[in-house]
Design a protein around this motif. Structure first.
Motif, PDB file in Angstrom:
ATOM      1  N   VAL A 170      -5.141  55.269  20.189  1.00  0.00           N
ATOM      2  CA  VAL A 170      -5.944  55.192  18.932  1.00  0.00           C
ATOM      3  C   VAL A 170      -6.876  54.107  19.149  1.00  0.00           C
ATOM      4  N   CYS A 171      -6.757  53.201  20.328  1.00  0.00           N
ATOM      5  CA  CYS A 171      -7.738  52.269  20.703  1.00  0.00           C
ATOM      6  C   CYS A 171      -7.312  51.733  22.105  1.00  0.00           C
ATOM      7  N   GLY A 172      -8.231  51.894  22.835  1.00  0.00           N
ATOM      8  CA  GLY A 172      -8.111  51.522  24.041  1.00  0.00           C
ATOM      9  C   GLY A 172      -9.072  50.649  24.916  1.00  0.00           C
ATOM     10  N   ASN A 173      -8.446  49.939  25.826  1.00  0.00           N
ATOM     11  CA  ASN A 173      -9.204  49.025  26.720  1.00  0.00           C
ATOM     12  C   ASN A 173      -9.262  47.717  25.922  1.00  0.00           C
ATOM     13  N   ILE A 174      -8.428  47.372  25.214  1.00  0.00           N
ATOM     14  CA  ILE A 174      -8.546  45.856  24.534  1.00  0.00           C
ATOM     15  C   ILE A 174      -8.053  44.838  25.688  1.00  0.00           C
ATOM     16  N   LYS A 175      -8.988  43.769  25.777  1.00  0.00           N
ATOM     17  CA  LYS A 175      -8.439  42.793  26.950  1.00  0.00           C
ATOM     18  C   LYS A 175      -7.693  41.695  26.336  1.00  0.00           C
ATOM     19  N   ALA A 176      -6.731  41.200  27.272  1.00  0.00           N
ATOM     20  CA  ALA A 176      -6.041  40.056  27.266  1.00  0.00           C
ATOM     21  C   ALA A 176      -6.139  39.371  28.614  1.00  0.00           C
ATOM     22  N   ALA A 177      -5.779  37.925  28.648  1.00  0.00           N
ATOM     23  CA  ALA A 177      -5.944  37.322  30.075  1.00  0.00           C
ATOM     24  C   ALA A 177      -5.453  38.167  31.052  1.00  0.00           C
ATOM     25  N   ASN A 178      -4.159  38.770  30.819  1.00  0.00           N
ATOM     26  CA  ASN A 178      -3.287  39.146  31.894  1.00  0.00           C
ATOM     27  C   ASN A 178      -3.070  40.701  31.767  1.00  0.00           C
ATOM     28  N   ALA A 179      -3.769  41.158  30.872  1.00  0.00           N
ATOM     29  CA  ALA A 179      -3.298  42.677  30.390  1.00  0.00           C
ATOM     30  C   ALA A 179      -4.592  43.415  29.863  1.00  0.00           C
ATOM     31  N   THR A 180      -4.259  44.774  29.798  1.00  0.00           N
ATOM     32  CA  THR A 180      -5.102  45.649  29.224  1.00  0.00           C
ATOM     33  C   THR A 180      -4.368  46.535  28.377  1.00  0.00           C
ATOM     34  N   ILE A 181      -4.878  46.367  27.006  1.00  0.00           N
ATOM     35  CA  ILE A 181      -3.698  46.897  26.032  1.00  0.00           C
ATOM     36  C   ILE A 181      -4.617  48.528  25.554  1.00  0.00           C
ATOM     37  N   TYR A 182      -3.671  49.484  25.605  1.00  0.00           N
ATOM     38  CA  TYR A 182      -3.987  50.661  24.893  1.00  0.00           C
ATOM     39  C   TYR A 182      -3.163  51.160  23.692  1.00  0.00           C
ATOM     40  N   VAL A 183      -3.534  50.803  22.333  1.00  0.00           N
ATOM     41  CA  VAL A 183      -2.675  50.966  21.282  1.00  0.00           C
ATOM     42  C   VAL A 183      -2.605  52.510  20.929  1.00  0.00           C
ATOM     43  N   ILE A 184      -1.156  52.879  20.880  1.00  0.00           N
ATOM     44  CA  ILE A 184      -0.840  54.527  20.811  1.00  0.00           C
ATOM     45  C   ILE A 184      -0.149  54.514  19.297  1.00  0.00           C
ATOM     46  N   ASP A 185      -0.018  55.872  19.012  1.00  0.00           N
ATOM     47  CA  ASP A 185       0.654  56.125  17.775  1.00  0.00           C
ATOM     48  C   ASP A 185       2.046  56.759  17.725  1.00  0.00           C
ATOM     49  N   SER A 186       2.609  56.584  19.106  1.00  0.00           N
ATOM     50  CA  SER A 186       3.928  57.153  19.069  1.00  0.00           C
ATOM     51  C   SER A 186       4.810  55.995  19.957  1.00  0.00           C
ATOM     52  N   VAL A 187       6.013  55.780  19.565  1.00  0.00           N
ATOM     53  CA  VAL A 187       7.058  55.146  20.641  1.00  0.00           C
ATOM     54  C   VAL A 187       7.380  55.871  21.687  1.00  0.00           C
ATOM     55  N   LEU A 188       6.887  55.749  23.075  1.00  0.00           N
ATOM     56  CA  LEU A 188       7.531  56.400  24.181  1.00  0.00           C
ATOM     57  C   LEU A 188       8.984  56.296  24.347  1.00  0.00           C
ATOM     58  N   GLN A 189       9.609  57.400  24.631  1.00  0.00           N
ATOM     59  CA  GLN A 189      11.072  57.098  25.233  1.00  0.00           C
ATOM     60  C   GLN A 189      11.104  57.324  26.737  1.00  0.00           C
ATOM     61  N   PRO A 190      11.602  56.377  27.615  1.00  0.00           N
ATOM     62  CA  PRO A 190      11.998  56.943  28.923  1.00  0.00           C
ATOM     63  C   PRO A 190      12.962  57.881  29.339  1.00  0.00           C
TER      64      PRO A 190
END
Length: 193
Positions: A170-190
């Motif tokens: 839903v919103c991608g490529n958000i920057k943090a000092a040590n990470a790139t964050i992609y906000v998603i609309d579902s909880v993934l199951q391994p």
């Protein structure tokens, strides 16, 4: 009096520059709708609705995620699983971060069970983390090994991407000092082991 006016004008100009920077490049979102997203800006249909308390580019991933009210349940779960320090020490990483609405899709009994089982919670949360930086250009046909050890896939084009064929970015490529964050609309199951 003149000195004060000049100082006020400089502060105003600084604020005009700081606002787009604090929004993490959301101003470029409208241009990104027509072309493939650039690794330097955020993209996605939900970026306009994602508010943040401060710029996150210099913050470690846990603090960066905490700046977004829409990620409060994820941050709370990461703290409960004692993952904050682990994630903040890794660099660079990519986090596919379920927003609060994603957690609302999980049944109350499943969520309660997950939150009470620290081992399982850690497994689910680390499945959302890849131990490398993933740029938007790598999302169209991506296959990545997660910190949990399982594989996740990404697909799509332009500004429309999915993770594992079901979770929308839903919103991608958000920057943090040590990470790139992609906000998603579902909880993934391994994947089941």
């Amino acid at each position: 009096m003149r000195f004060t006016g000049m100082r006020t004008a400089k502060a105003g100009a600084a604020a005009l520059v700081a606002v787009p920077l604090a929004l993490g490049g959301m101003a470029s979102q409208s241009r990104a709708q027509d072309a493939s997203p650039s690794p330097s800006g955020t993209f996605g249909p939900g970026c306009a609705g994602i508010s943040q308390k401060a710029s996150t580019a210099k913050d470690k991933v846990t603090e960066a995620a905490a700046a977004y009210p829409q990620l409060s349940q994820l941050v709370s779960a990461a703290v409960r699983a004692r993952l904050s320090g682990t994630l903040d020490e890794k660099s660079p990483i990519t986090v596919f971060a379920p927003d609060d609405q994603a957690f609302q899709k999980v049944t109350a009994s499943q969520l309660t069970s997950l939150l009470q089982n620290q081992g399982q919670l850690k497994k689910v949360l680390t499945y959302h983390v890849v131990d490398q930086q993933i740029t938007p250009n790598e999302l169209s046909h991506g296959s990545f090994t997660t910190v949990e050890g399982g594989k996740l896939t990404t697909s799509g084009s332009g500004t429309d991407f999915k993770v594992n064929g079901k979770a929308n970015i839903v919103c991608g490529n958000i920057k943090a000092a040590n990470a790139t964050i992609y906000v998603i609309d579902s909880v993934l199951q391994p994947p089941s082991s």
